[in-house]
Design an enzyme around this catalytic site. Structure first.
Site, PDB file in Angstrom:
ATOM      1  N   CYS A   1     -16.491   1.229   1.250  1.00 26.09           N
ATOM      2  CA  CYS A   1     -15.320   0.378   1.505  1.00 26.09           C
ATOM      3  C   CYS A   1     -14.836   0.479   2.945  1.00 26.09           C
ATOM      4  CB  CYS A   1     -14.204   0.718   0.528  1.00 26.09           C
ATOM      5  SG  CYS A   1     -13.520   2.380   0.725  1.00 26.09           S
TER       6      CYS A   1
ATOM      7  N   ASP B   1     -17.805   6.857  -0.711  1.00 28.37           N
ATOM      8  CA  ASP B   1     -16.555   6.728   0.035  1.00 28.37           C
ATOM      9  C   ASP B   1     -16.340   8.038   0.785  1.00 28.37           C
ATOM     10  OD1 ASP B   1     -14.151   5.776   0.993  1.00 28.37           O
ATOM     11  OD2 ASP B   1     -13.105   5.802  -0.926  1.00 28.37           O
TER      12      ASP B   1
ATOM     13  N   HIS C   1      -7.589   0.979  -6.167  1.00 26.52           N
ATOM     14  CA  HIS C   1      -7.719   0.070  -5.015  1.00 26.52           C
ATOM     15  C   HIS C   1      -8.391  -1.232  -5.495  1.00 26.52           C
ATOM     16  CE1 HIS C   1      -7.784  -1.311  -1.041  1.00 26.52           C
ATOM     17  NE2 HIS C   1      -8.649  -0.505  -0.475  1.00 26.52           N
TER      18      HIS C   1
ATOM     19  N   GLN D   1     -10.097  -3.946  -3.115  1.00 24.68           N
ATOM     20  CA  GLN D   1     -11.397  -3.555  -2.565  1.00 24.68           C
ATOM     21  C   GLN D   1     -12.520  -3.881  -3.554  1.00 24.68           C
ATOM     22  OE1 GLN D   1     -12.250  -2.024   0.524  1.00 24.68           O
ATOM     23  NE2 GLN D   1     -14.224  -2.742  -0.234  1.00 24.68           N
TER      24      GLN D   1
ATOM     25  N   ARG E   1     -13.097  -8.865   1.779  1.00 21.86           N
ATOM     26  CA  ARG E   1     -11.698  -8.538   1.483  1.00 21.86           C
ATOM     27  C   ARG E   1     -10.838  -9.789   1.715  1.00 21.86           C
ATOM     28  NH1 ARG E   1      -9.922  -3.304   1.748  1.00 21.86           N
ATOM     29  NH2 ARG E   1      -8.016  -4.254   0.917  1.00 21.86           N
TER      30      ARG E   1
ATOM     31  N   ARG F   1       0.889  -1.179   0.000  1.00 21.34           N
ATOM     32  CA  ARG F   1       0.000   0.000   0.000  1.00 21.34           C
ATOM     33  C   ARG F   1       0.913   1.212   0.000  1.00 21.34           C
ATOM     34  NH1 ARG F   1      -5.217   1.332   3.650  1.00 21.34           N
ATOM     35  NH2 ARG F   1      -6.027  -0.018   2.020  1.00 21.34           N
TER      36      ARG F   1
END
Ligand code: CP
Length: 308
Positions: free
Chosen positions: A266, A225, A134, A137, A294, A107
Site C-alpha cells: 500500500c 506492508d 484501512h 486502500q 486510490r 484518518r
C-alpha cells in the site's frame, strides 16, 4: 446515511458497484490532464472535509484531487489544530462539521473516534484509516487486481508480515468479495481472531501458515506492508524487524507464487526491509497502479456516500 466505515459493514452489491464505477470513471478520464474536471461533476457545489490525525501522502492527495475532479471543494484539516477530542467532544465536532460540509473523511487512531463521528454526523463519514482498518486502500487494491487479472473471487491472496490494520481490511474483503486469504507471519503478529473468524463465517478459506514459502505456493496475489505501522511504538522496531525478517517478500519467495502472481504494497514502503526493490520494481509489482487507484476507488466511494 451511507457511511463508508469498513468493507465488512458495507453491502456486497454496493462494494461491487463501487469497483465497477471506479473502473468506468478511470476509463473515462484516460489521457486527460489530472486537473481536468470530470464531464458530469457529481460533487459540484459540495464541500468535503478531510481530517488527518496521522501523516498521509496518498490518502490526502488522492481524496483532494478526486473531489476537485468531480467538481467539489475540499478543506484539509489537521487533527492537532482542531478541538477534536481535546477541547470538544467528538459528537459536538460531528454536529458542527455537518453544518458546514457535505462529506467528512477522517484518518484517526482509535476506531471509536470514527464510529462516534459517524453516529453524530448528519453527513456521510469515510474511514481514511484507523489503527484497526484501512478500507479505502483495499478498495483500490481490489480494483487494481481486477484491472490486471479479472475477478478476484476464488483467487488466493497471501499476506506476508504483520497482521495489521491493512491486513484486517483484506480479511474483511475476503469475506465480501469471496477470495481465500493466507496469512504468513509470526504468531505474535497474527491478525485479530475476530477478523479471521468473520471471513471464515462467510465461506472463504483463511489459513495461518508460519512457513512463508509454503504459504505463497499457488498465490495469485502477494501483499505486504511496513513492519512498524504508524500506531506501533517505535521502541518495538528492532524486535519487529527480527520477528519479520523471515517474511520479507523477495524474488526467492515470489518464485513460489503462481507465475502470473501480482505483488502489492500500500506504500509507503521501507525498501529492502519488508520487500526488496527487485520485487517492488519487478515484473509482478503493481504498487504504483495501486497508488493511482486510490484516486479512482475513493471517487466511487464518495459518489456512493452521497448517492451520486
Ligand atoms: N497507503 C496509504 O494510506 O498511504 P498514506 O499513508 O500516504 O496516505
Amino acid at each position: 446515511m451511507n457511511h463508508f466505515l469498513d468493507i465488512n459493514t458495507t453491502g456486497v452489491s454496493d462494494l461491487r458497484g463501487m469497483i465497477d464505477s471506479a473502473l468506468a470513471m478511470k476509463t473515462a478520464r484516460n489521457g486527460r490532464p489530472k486537473g481536468a474536471l470530470d464531464d458530469d461533476q457529481p460533487l459540484k457545489d459540495h464541500m468535503v472535509a478531510l481530517i488527518f490525525e496521522k501523516p498521509s501522502t496518498r490518502t490526502r492527495v488522492s481524496f483532494d484531487v478526486g473531489v476537485r475532479q468531480m467538481g467539489g471543494q475540499t478543506m484539509v484539516l489537521s487533527g492537532k489544530e482542531m478541538q477534536l477530542g481535546h477541547g470538544e467532544t467528538i459528537a459536538d465536532t460531528a454536529r458542527v462539521l455537518s453544518r458546514y460540509v457535505d462529506l467528512i473523511m477522517i484518518r484517526t487512531f482509535e476506531e471509536q473516534v470514527l464510529h462516534e463521528l459517524a453516529e453524530y454526523a448528519d453527513v456521510p463519514v469515510i474511514n481514511g484509516l484507523t489503527d484497526r482498518s484501512h478500507p479505502c486502500q483495499i478498495m483500490a487494491d481490489i480494483l487494481t487486481y481486477e484491472e490486471h487479472r479479472g475477478p478476484i473471487a476464488g483467487k488466493k491472496v497471501v499476506w506476508s508480515g504483520d497482521g495489521n490494520n491493512v491486513c484486517a481490511s483484506f480479511l474483511h474483503a475476503a469475506g465480501q468479495f469471496g477470495f481465500d486469504l493466507t496469512f504468513t507471519g509470526p504468531e505474535v503478529l497474527d491478525p485479530e481472531d475476530v477478523f479471521v473468524a468473520e471471513a471464515r463465517s462467510k465461506g472463504v478459506t483463511v489459513t495461518l501458515e508460519r512457513d512463508p514459502a509454503k504459504a505463497v505456493k499457488g498465490a495469485d496475489l502477494v501483499v505486504t506492508d511496513t513492519w512498524v505501522s504508524m500506531h506501533d511504538a517505535q521502541s518495538a522496531r528492532e524486535r519487529r524487524h527480527n520477528q519479520l525478517r523471515p517474511y520479507q517478500v523477495n524474488e526467492e519467495l515470489m518464485a513460489h507464487a503462481n507465475p502470473d502472481a501480482l505483488f502489492m504494497h500500500c506504500l509507503p514502503a521501507h525498501r529492502d526491509e519488508e520487500a526488496t526493490s527487485t520485487v517492488m520494481d519487478g515484473p509482478h509489482s503493481v504498487i504504483f497502479d495501486e497508488a493511482e487507484n486510490r484516486l479512482h476507488a475513493q471517487k466511487a466511494v464518495m459518489r456512493w456516500c452521497l448517492g451520486k
